[in-house]
Design an enzyme around this catalytic site. Sequence first.
Site, PDB file in Angstrom:
ATOM      1  N   TYR A 154      10.172   8.697  30.999  1.00  0.00           N
ATOM      2  CA  TYR A 154      10.998   7.676  30.047  1.00  0.00           C
ATOM      3  C   TYR A 154      12.314   7.592  30.015  1.00  0.00           C
ATOM      4  O   TYR A 154      13.079   6.570  30.239  1.00  0.00           O
ATOM      5  CB  TYR A 154      10.471   7.965  28.617  1.00  0.00           C
ATOM      6  CG  TYR A 154      11.096   7.217  27.516  1.00  0.00           C
ATOM      7  CD1 TYR A 154      10.900   5.841  27.183  1.00  0.00           C
ATOM      8  CD2 TYR A 154      12.142   7.808  26.774  1.00  0.00           C
ATOM      9  CE1 TYR A 154      11.365   5.385  26.275  1.00  0.00           C
ATOM     10  CE2 TYR A 154      12.936   7.143  25.664  1.00  0.00           C
ATOM     11  CZ  TYR A 154      12.351   5.819  25.565  1.00  0.00           C
ATOM     12  OH  TYR A 154      13.182   4.966  24.372  1.00  0.00           O
ATOM     13  N   GLU A 192      17.664   9.610  24.823  1.00  0.00           N
ATOM     14  CA  GLU A 192      16.982  10.491  25.546  1.00  0.00           C
ATOM     15  C   GLU A 192      17.519  10.683  26.978  1.00  0.00           C
ATOM     16  O   GLU A 192      17.325  11.712  27.513  1.00  0.00           O
ATOM     17  CB  GLU A 192      15.675   9.979  25.712  1.00  0.00           C
ATOM     18  CG  GLU A 192      14.681  10.388  24.725  1.00  0.00           C
ATOM     19  CD  GLU A 192      14.253  11.621  24.464  1.00  0.00           C
ATOM     20  OE1 GLU A 192      14.497  12.297  23.205  1.00  0.00           O
ATOM     21  OE2 GLU A 192      13.842  12.281  25.484  1.00  0.00           O
ATOM     22  N   GLN A 215       7.407   1.150  26.713  1.00  0.00           N
ATOM     23  CA  GLN A 215       6.431   2.429  26.330  1.00  0.00           C
ATOM     24  C   GLN A 215       7.420   3.335  25.881  1.00  0.00           C
ATOM     25  O   GLN A 215       7.992   4.052  26.521  1.00  0.00           O
ATOM     26  CB  GLN A 215       5.724   2.613  27.758  1.00  0.00           C
ATOM     27  CG  GLN A 215       4.589   3.743  27.326  1.00  0.00           C
ATOM     28  CD  GLN A 215       5.078   4.702  26.851  1.00  0.00           C
ATOM     29  OE1 GLN A 215       4.997   4.870  25.566  1.00  0.00           O
ATOM     30  NE2 GLN A 215       5.400   6.022  27.573  1.00  0.00           N
ATOM     31  N   SER A 267      18.913   4.692  25.395  1.00  0.00           N
ATOM     32  CA  SER A 267      18.346   5.728  24.353  1.00  0.00           C
ATOM     33  C   SER A 267      19.265   7.124  24.487  1.00  0.00           C
ATOM     34  O   SER A 267      19.378   7.279  25.854  1.00  0.00           O
ATOM     35  CB  SER A 267      16.896   6.007  24.789  1.00  0.00           C
ATOM     36  OG  SER A 267      16.399   7.189  24.124  1.00  0.00           O
TER      37      SER A 267
END
Length: 334
Positions: free
Chosen positions: A153, A131, A87, A129
Amino acid sequence: MRKALVTGITGQDGSYLTELLLKKGYEVWGIIRRSSSFHTGRIDHLYKDPHEKPRLRLIYGDLTDGGNLSSIVSEIQPDEIYNLAAQSHVKVSFQMPIYTVNTDALGTLRLLEALRSMKRPAKFYQASSSEMYGKVVEIPQTEKTPFYPRSPYAAAKAYSFWQTVNYREAYGIFASNGILFNHESPRRGETFVTRKITRAATRIKLGLQEKLFLGNLDARRDWGYAGDYVEAIWLVLQHDKSDDFVIATNESHSVREFLDEVFGYLELDWKKYVEVDEKYFRPTEVDFLQGDAGKAEKLLGWKSKVTFKELARMMTDADMKIAENEKILADHGR
Ligand code: NAP
Ligand code: GDD
């Protein structure tokens, strides 16, 4: 013939990676989720000759179902596993934190466990990632920069990063992380900011749309081209030992700069069309990402090729074609 198993094959990266693997002569198995409608649009073009024995096979599965992942891995016995499924929308992860963690964190663990029980464990690639750097503690970010995740996430991706490292160290499995900074393409999902902008700008140019509502225009990202980045993904698993690599362009640009590039290319002034809507703000934002891909350059011989301007133009050109088709249909009242 080498066998690869790709999770997330229907996504942006899955489609480019599968193209690359097929070109290199792999047999590719892709896990797809059962859905009530077809969602293989990004890979349909890869089935070319119906008479040829297909080297691309799809199999139903889901990262939330460990039993299913174990049977897939034991049936296929792949040489390489690319775990791209997730996701992947940061804003959505605030709305669906448990589901996001189940897929993006526990899903990785389920796959690693399935792989651990193989007689000859496959090499494993984890889609980590940028992120994870979140509220960055240094600029630029390297493999040594500590993580400071700012969303469900990012926290889930940090969990998967460390599980991958731990399976490497605990069990001697070839398990590597690619820490990829943002990468885009004409196949990017339409709710990510770059594609949202190129879709809207081209529609505005043709009179199909009047306004574009966005969130934080000051956020800065290190944006590269997905086609370049899947080469790095493959190279990570071809390296002589498993390791973790930052994959980035080494440049940072703001959302405003992306608007300048796209609207400027279309000879439009974005300030006339763009409105800020708080609904697109995130509870905690990642303000500034800029990678340093020096290690990948040195050890993998990889370097990002497509520039920021070329990327913006490539995406705008592709979306202009879609908008032109929409316009023809609109003009004929369909
Ligand atoms: P994407 O376009 O959103 O694709 C995600 C893929 O994961 C889709 O194929 C999706 O299937 C599949 N998926 C989602 N939930 C699943 C589940 N529970 N079980 C099985 N499959 C599931 O993402 P992307 O941009 O290609 O990114 C690929 C990976 O790299 C992701 O893990 C992402 O988090 C990571 N990443 C991306 C970037 C980037 O800038 N693009 C940067 C760093 C890391 P459906 O088609 O059925 O939805
Ligand atoms: N999506 C979106 N929509 N983002 C917006 C908008 C908007 O309307 N307006 C401003 N932004 C800002 C976001 O707040 C964020 O700071 C930046 O644009 C980029 O947002 P996204 O394109 O959604 O990407 P992301 O950086 O949050 O996440 C992507 O890159 C990560 C790598 O750093 C995703 O692909 C993740 O899966 C990936 O890990």
